[in-house]
Design an enzyme around this catalytic site. Structure first.
Site, PDB file in Angstrom:
ATOM      1  N   ASP A  51       0.834  -1.192   0.000  1.00 18.03           N
ATOM      2  CA  ASP A  51       0.000   0.000   0.000  1.00 18.03           C
ATOM      3  C   ASP A  51       0.879   1.256   0.000  1.00 18.03           C
ATOM      4  O   ASP A  51       1.826   1.341   0.798  1.00 18.03           O
ATOM      5  CB  ASP A  51      -0.845  -0.057   1.290  1.00 18.03           C
ATOM      6  CG  ASP A  51      -1.994   0.907   1.280  1.00 18.03           C
ATOM      7  OD1 ASP A  51      -1.802   2.064   0.876  1.00 18.03           O
ATOM      8  OD2 ASP A  51      -3.091   0.502   1.705  1.00 18.03           O
ATOM      9  N   PHE A  70       0.753   6.059 -10.192  1.00 20.72           N
ATOM     10  CA  PHE A  70      -0.647   5.948 -10.616  1.00 20.72           C
ATOM     11  C   PHE A  70      -1.566   5.614  -9.445  1.00 20.72           C
ATOM     12  O   PHE A  70      -2.765   5.858  -9.527  1.00 20.72           O
ATOM     13  CB  PHE A  70      -0.827   4.771 -11.596  1.00 20.72           C
ATOM     14  CG  PHE A  70      -0.207   4.926 -12.944  1.00 20.72           C
ATOM     15  CD1 PHE A  70      -0.954   5.387 -14.018  1.00 20.72           C
ATOM     16  CD2 PHE A  70       1.110   4.566 -13.169  1.00 20.72           C
ATOM     17  CE1 PHE A  70      -0.397   5.494 -15.278  1.00 20.72           C
ATOM     18  CE2 PHE A  70       1.675   4.669 -14.428  1.00 20.72           C
ATOM     19  CZ  PHE A  70       0.918   5.135 -15.488  1.00 20.72           C
ATOM     20  N   ALA A  71      -1.032   4.955  -8.412  1.00 22.02           N
ATOM     21  CA  ALA A  71      -1.886   4.350  -7.383  1.00 22.02           C
ATOM     22  C   ALA A  71      -2.867   5.368  -6.809  1.00 22.02           C
ATOM     23  O   ALA A  71      -2.458   6.405  -6.285  1.00 22.02           O
ATOM     24  CB  ALA A  71      -1.020   3.783  -6.256  1.00 22.02           C
ATOM     25  N   THR A 110     -10.041   6.030  -7.925  1.00 19.89           N
ATOM     26  CA  THR A 110     -10.285   6.876  -9.102  1.00 19.89           C
ATOM     27  C   THR A 110     -11.739   7.063  -9.504  1.00 19.89           C
ATOM     28  O   THR A 110     -12.009   7.778 -10.474  1.00 19.89           O
ATOM     29  CB  THR A 110      -9.571   6.290 -10.344  1.00 19.89           C
ATOM     30  OG1 THR A 110     -10.183   5.038 -10.653  1.00 19.89           O
ATOM     31  CG2 THR A 110      -8.097   6.101 -10.112  1.00 19.89           C
ATOM     32  N   ASP A 120      -7.581  15.490 -15.402  1.00 13.40           N
ATOM     33  CA  ASP A 120      -8.206  16.739 -15.851  1.00 13.40           C
ATOM     34  C   ASP A 120      -9.295  17.188 -14.873  1.00 13.40           C
ATOM     35  O   ASP A 120      -9.693  18.352 -14.868  1.00 13.40           O
ATOM     36  CB  ASP A 120      -8.781  16.608 -17.274  1.00 13.40           C
ATOM     37  CG  ASP A 120      -9.881  15.568 -17.415  1.00 13.40           C
ATOM     38  OD1 ASP A 120     -10.143  14.817 -16.455  1.00 13.40           O
ATOM     39  OD2 ASP A 120     -10.480  15.506 -18.508  1.00 13.40           O
ATOM     40  N   GLU A 121      -9.789  16.261 -14.029  1.00 17.18           N
ATOM     41  CA  GLU A 121     -10.895  16.619 -13.130  1.00 17.18           C
ATOM     42  C   GLU A 121     -10.485  17.635 -12.074  1.00 17.18           C
ATOM     43  O   GLU A 121     -11.340  18.235 -11.431  1.00 17.18           O
ATOM     44  CB  GLU A 121     -11.477  15.368 -12.461  1.00 17.18           C
ATOM     45  CG  GLU A 121     -11.992  14.403 -13.498  1.00 17.18           C
ATOM     46  CD  GLU A 121     -13.014  13.414 -12.993  1.00 17.18           C
ATOM     47  OE1 GLU A 121     -13.678  13.687 -11.977  1.00 17.18           O
ATOM     48  OE2 GLU A 121     -13.148  12.362 -13.637  1.00 17.18           O
ATOM     49  N   TYR A 179     -13.405  12.847  -5.117  1.00 15.88           N
ATOM     50  CA  TYR A 179     -12.294  12.255  -5.879  1.00 15.88           C
ATOM     51  C   TYR A 179     -11.410  13.352  -6.465  1.00 15.88           C
ATOM     52  O   TYR A 179     -10.185  13.360  -6.284  1.00 15.88           O
ATOM     53  CB  TYR A 179     -12.831  11.359  -7.009  1.00 15.88           C
ATOM     54  CG  TYR A 179     -11.829  11.144  -8.115  1.00 15.88           C
ATOM     55  CD1 TYR A 179     -10.628  10.474  -7.856  1.00 15.88           C
ATOM     56  CD2 TYR A 179     -12.043  11.633  -9.403  1.00 15.88           C
ATOM     57  CE1 TYR A 179      -9.672  10.299  -8.855  1.00 15.88           C
ATOM     58  CE2 TYR A 179     -11.095  11.464 -10.402  1.00 15.88           C
ATOM     59  CZ  TYR A 179      -9.916  10.798 -10.126  1.00 15.88           C
ATOM     60  OH  TYR A 179      -8.974  10.644 -11.116  1.00 15.88           O
ATOM     61  N   LYS A 228      -7.459  14.337  -5.670  1.00 13.06           N
ATOM     62  CA  LYS A 228      -6.410  14.384  -6.694  1.00 13.06           C
ATOM     63  C   LYS A 228      -5.794  15.788  -6.780  1.00 13.06           C
ATOM     64  O   LYS A 228      -4.602  15.930  -7.031  1.00 13.06           O
ATOM     65  CB  LYS A 228      -6.955  13.963  -8.059  1.00 13.06           C
ATOM     66  CG  LYS A 228      -7.295  12.496  -8.169  1.00 13.06           C
ATOM     67  CD  LYS A 228      -6.094  11.570  -8.021  1.00 13.06           C
ATOM     68  CE  LYS A 228      -5.218  11.539  -9.249  1.00 13.06           C
ATOM     69  NZ  LYS A 228      -4.154  10.496  -9.139  1.00 13.06           N
TER      70      LYS A 228
HETATM   71  P1  TYD Z   1     -16.946   8.007 -15.614  1.00 15.87           P
HETATM   72  O1  TYD Z   1     -16.496   6.908 -16.511  1.00 15.87           O
HETATM   73  O2  TYD Z   1     -17.391   7.677 -14.237  1.00 15.87           O
HETATM   74  O3  TYD Z   1     -15.759   9.068 -15.613  1.00 15.87           O
HETATM   75  P2  TYD Z   1     -15.712  10.602 -15.010  1.00 15.87           P
HETATM   76  O4  TYD Z   1     -16.839  10.804 -14.101  1.00 15.87           O
HETATM   77  O5  TYD Z   1     -14.389  10.564 -14.307  1.00 15.87           O
HETATM   78  O6  TYD Z   1     -15.721  11.491 -16.203  1.00 15.87           O
HETATM   79  O7  TYD Z   1     -18.142   8.788 -16.328  1.00 15.87           O
HETATM   80  C1  TYD Z   1     -18.002   9.364 -17.591  1.00 15.87           C
HETATM   81  C2  TYD Z   1     -19.271  10.120 -17.879  1.00 15.87           C
HETATM   82  O8  TYD Z   1     -20.352   9.185 -17.976  1.00 15.87           O
HETATM   83  C3  TYD Z   1     -19.649  11.076 -16.783  1.00 15.87           C
HETATM   84  O9  TYD Z   1     -20.222  12.263 -17.364  1.00 15.87           O
HETATM   85  C4  TYD Z   1     -20.708  10.347 -15.989  1.00 15.87           C
HETATM   86  C5  TYD Z   1     -21.388   9.495 -17.038  1.00 15.87           C
HETATM   87  N1  TYD Z   1     -21.934   8.221 -16.517  1.00 15.87           N
HETATM   88  C6  TYD Z   1     -23.289   7.920 -16.682  1.00 15.87           C
HETATM   89  O10 TYD Z   1     -24.061   8.701 -17.289  1.00 15.87           O
HETATM   90  N2  TYD Z   1     -23.772   6.757 -16.167  1.00 15.87           N
HETATM   91  C7  TYD Z   1     -22.976   5.883 -15.493  1.00 15.87           C
HETATM   92  O11 TYD Z   1     -23.464   4.829 -15.022  1.00 15.87           O
HETATM   93  C8  TYD Z   1     -21.577   6.180 -15.344  1.00 15.87           C
HETATM   94  C9  TYD Z   1     -20.657   5.237 -14.617  1.00 15.87           C
HETATM   95  C10 TYD Z   1     -21.087   7.370 -15.875  1.00 15.87           C
END
Ligand code: TYD
Length: 336
Positions: free
Chosen positions: A61, A81-82, A85, A126-127, A149, A153
């Site tokens: 860990d 990377f760990a 996410t 990018d978030e 999250y 980050k």
């Molecule tokens: P996600 O893969 O969780 O990545 P992030 O939130 O980091 O961008 O989601 C990508 C996009 O898809 C995000 O706008 C949320 C949307 N999404 C849905 O609409 N339904 C879902 O079940 C999930 C998991 C994500």
């Protein structure tokens, strides 16, 4: 000259692709993976490296200082990377995000300072910038994270910058956009919807499905990491953009068409709280180092969807845990 590279989170999605890539690309490199194998990190993801004399796996860990010291001993380069996410998990249960993403990065930086590594690539996201209602964020844009999250980050990203400025730890930061490809845990949009569609189950699209993400193929992502690791300027941050901005509903349709499933599987559900509307990055700084994304988005997405369709043995063992967690998410959002 041969280098020893420590990849934390190397049993996860992008980390395992990076480990495979480095082993092939640099025949004189030693690759060491440190991974806690919580849920998204899986030893199977490193199957092609097992038995290779240039590969070592350490189960542990990043929050544990002694483990990190042992893993970083004799290391030239670090790719960190760990992390926890997944945004939805961070909304329901932020604890592990703060301890792993923030405290774990702190531990990594402290040990790097003590042992004196040559280069330390911190994988951010990018978030950290928050939602881009218009235009695109540069590396100078303020960090305005929305989810626990993204905030964890951002904390890690700022700590990495501070360790460069205060102690001279040779940190390089990358801020990639939404990545996709084989072996991504099926909680993220693309693998989640693919596995649902394969079972003829509805695809739960949050809100109006018009949120936009800039999709980056994993192969392009790891080439960018290679460029930053070897040619990036220490102390700098680099955005990695896919150049493929699409709405979630567009992505869902491509998944369904690829599998020959009807669009009626799309089901609009209660939105994720604090949901960022759009992510967009200006990646000119990275392009100036000679990188650009090469994958054609639709082709790479179709190939990725077909990879999941052809590898049920990869996702079947984790399907039940994912389904239980997902019911929990949907109940929580619906009850707000
Ligand atoms: P996600 O893969 O969780 O990545 P992030 O939130 O980091 O961008 O989601 C990508 C996009 O898809 C995000 O706008 C949320 C949307 N999404 C849905 O609409 N339904 C879902 O079940 C999930 C998991 C994500």
């Amino acid at each position: 000259m041969g280098k020893t590279v420590l990849i934390t989170g190397g049993a996860g999605f992008i980390g395992s692709h990076f480990a495979e890539y480095l082993i092939q690309r640099y025949p004189d490199y030693q690759i060491r993976v440190l991974d806690a194998l919580t849920y998204a990190g899986r030893r199977e993801n490193l199957a092609t490296l097992e038995g290779n004399p240039r590969f070592t796996f350490i189960h542990g860990d990043v929050r544990d200082r002694q483990t990190v010291q042992r893993a970083m001993e004799g290391v030239d380069y670090v790719a960190h990377f760990a992390a926890e996410t997944h945004v939805d998990r961070s909304i329901l249960d932020p604890d592990a995000f703060i301890t792993t993403d923030v405290y774990g990065t702190f531990t990594m930086l402290e040990v790097a300072r003590q042992l004196g590594v040559e280069r330390f690539v911190h994988v951010s996201t990018d978030e950290v910038y928050g939602s881009a209602d218009e235009g695109a964020f540069s590396e100078q844009s303020p960090l305005r994270p929305s989810s626990p999250y993204a905030a964890s980050k951002a904390g890690a990203d700022l700590l990495a910058q501070a360790y460069y400025r205060t102690y001279g730890v040779p940190v390089l930061i990358v801020r990639p956009s939404n990545t996709f490809g084989p072996r991504q845990y099926p909680e993220k949009l693309i693998p989640f919807f693919t596995v649902r569609a394969l079972h003829d189950e509805p695809l739960p699209l949050y809100g109006d499905g018009q949120q936009r993400r800039d999709w980056l193929y994993v192969g392009d992502h790891i080439r960018a990491l290679d460029v930053v690791l070897h040619r990036g300027q220490v102390g700098e941050a680099y955005n990695i953009a896919g150049g493929n901005e699409r709405t979630n509903i567009e992505v869902s349709r491509i998944i369904l068409h690829t599998l020959g499933k009807p669009e009626s599987l799309i089901q609009f559900v209660q939105d994720r709280p604090g949901h960022d509307r759009r992510y967009a990055l200006d990646d000119s700084k990275l392009r100036a180092l000679g990188w650009k994304p090469e994958a054609d988005f639709e082709t790479a997405l179709r190939e990725t969807v077909l990879w999941y369709a052809q590898h049920p043995e990869w996702w079947q063992p984790i399907l039940q845990a994912q389904a239980e967690y997902r019911r929990f998410v949907e109940r929580w959002y619906a009850g707000r």
